[in-house]
Enzyme design. Structure first.
Site, mmCIF file in Angstrom:
data_model
loop_
_atom_site.group_PDB
_atom_site.id
_atom_site.type_symbol
_atom_site.label_atom_id
_atom_site.label_comp_id
_atom_site.label_asym_id
_atom_site.label_seq_id
_atom_site.Cartn_x
_atom_site.Cartn_y
_atom_site.Cartn_z
ATOM 1 N N CYS A 92 0.722 -1.128 -0.129
ATOM 2 C CA CYS A 92 0.567 0.136 -0.117
ATOM 3 C C CYS A 92 1.090 1.205 -0.443
ATOM 4 O O CYS A 92 0.697 2.071 -0.853
ATOM 5 C CB CYS A 92 -0.927 -0.043 0.845
ATOM 6 S SG CYS A 92 -0.482 0.640 2.805
ATOM 7 N N HIS A 144 -2.989 0.590 7.414
ATOM 8 C CA HIS A 144 -3.317 0.751 5.207
ATOM 9 C C HIS A 144 -3.131 2.368 4.538
ATOM 10 O O HIS A 144 -3.825 3.053 5.525
ATOM 11 C CB HIS A 144 -4.815 -0.184 5.397
ATOM 12 C CG HIS A 144 -4.654 -0.410 3.584
ATOM 13 N ND1 HIS A 144 -4.186 -0.400 3.037
ATOM 14 C CD2 HIS A 144 -5.586 0.313 2.596
ATOM 15 C CE1 HIS A 144 -3.980 -1.143 1.192
ATOM 16 N NE2 HIS A 144 -5.123 -0.845 1.614
ATOM 17 N N HIS A 156 -5.544 1.262 -4.065
ATOM 18 C CA HIS A 156 -4.582 1.012 -3.003
ATOM 19 C C HIS A 156 -4.449 -0.120 -3.887
ATOM 20 O O HIS A 156 -4.872 -0.888 -4.083
ATOM 21 C CB HIS A 156 -5.951 0.538 -1.678
ATOM 22 C CG HIS A 156 -7.160 -0.401 -1.441
ATOM 23 N ND1 HIS A 156 -7.171 -0.704 -0.347
ATOM 24 C CD2 HIS A 156 -8.443 0.153 -2.196
ATOM 25 C CE1 HIS A 156 -7.719 -1.342 -0.804
ATOM 26 N NE2 HIS A 156 -8.601 -1.026 -1.490
#
Length: 186
Positions: A92, A144, A156
């Site tokens: 990510c 994240h 993402h």
């Protein structure tokens, strides 16, 4: 001998091309947002953010356009823990760092936790604008990061075995784990 230079008009070809590209990206987002949405359950309703207008930070339309173009072009790239290139795959934070480095020249920190300390904090999903970084976690612990593209969607690199993808930020999982956004383009 060269002919005398002609005064440039206010709309240079480069500027026109950037705005045309922004228009195409926004049209694609509109098309994506207007398609029927898959519900996680029979009780789920359409995303409330799908009808929000796509917005960019003031004076940053060209930079946001470049960020969105890079982000959307990477959808489908394999996930790879620690990865930060299209050839090697992305995790990510590697994805977000690659997008911003190549679209704007910005060097972002390597981890989502470090990125979470940059820029203006955006508390609510409805206050997000295209190009904002979005952070997810549990009880304030960031785990994240993604790039908000507008109309309730973000790009993402979600997990091992997956690929870079576009998801609804207010979907069942992401809504429950959303911590805040950060505006790094100002």
């Amino acid at each position: 001998m060269n002919p005398p230079s002609v005064a440039r008009s206010a709309a240079s070809p480069t500027r026109i091309a950037r705005f045309a590209l922004l228009a195409v990206v926004l049209a694609l987002l509109t098309a994506c947002a207007s398609a029927p949405r898959r519900n996680a359950s029979a009780l789920a309703t359409e995303s409330a953010l799908a009808n929000e207008p796509a917005r960019a930070p003031d004076g940053q339309a060209a930079a946001v356009n470049d960020v969105l173009f890079r982000a959307m072009a990477l959808v489908g790239t394999p996930y790879h823990w620690g990865g930060n290139t299209p050839a090697g795959g992305f995790d990510c934070s590697g994805l977000v760092g690659y997008i911003y480095r190549n679209a704007t020249g910005m060097q972002l920190p390597r981890t989502s936790g470090e990125m979470a300390d940059m820029g203006e904090k955006i508390r609510g999903m409805t206050a997000l604008v295209s190009g904002d970084l979005v952070f997810f976690g549990n009880h304030g612990r960031i785990s994240h990061v993604g790039v908000y593209v507008g109309k309730g969607r973000f790009v993402h690199a979600p997990n091992s075995g997956g690929t870079v993808r576009l998801d609804d930020i207010d979907g069942p999982y992401w809504r429950d784990h959303f911590e805040y956004g950060r505006r790094v383009l100002d």
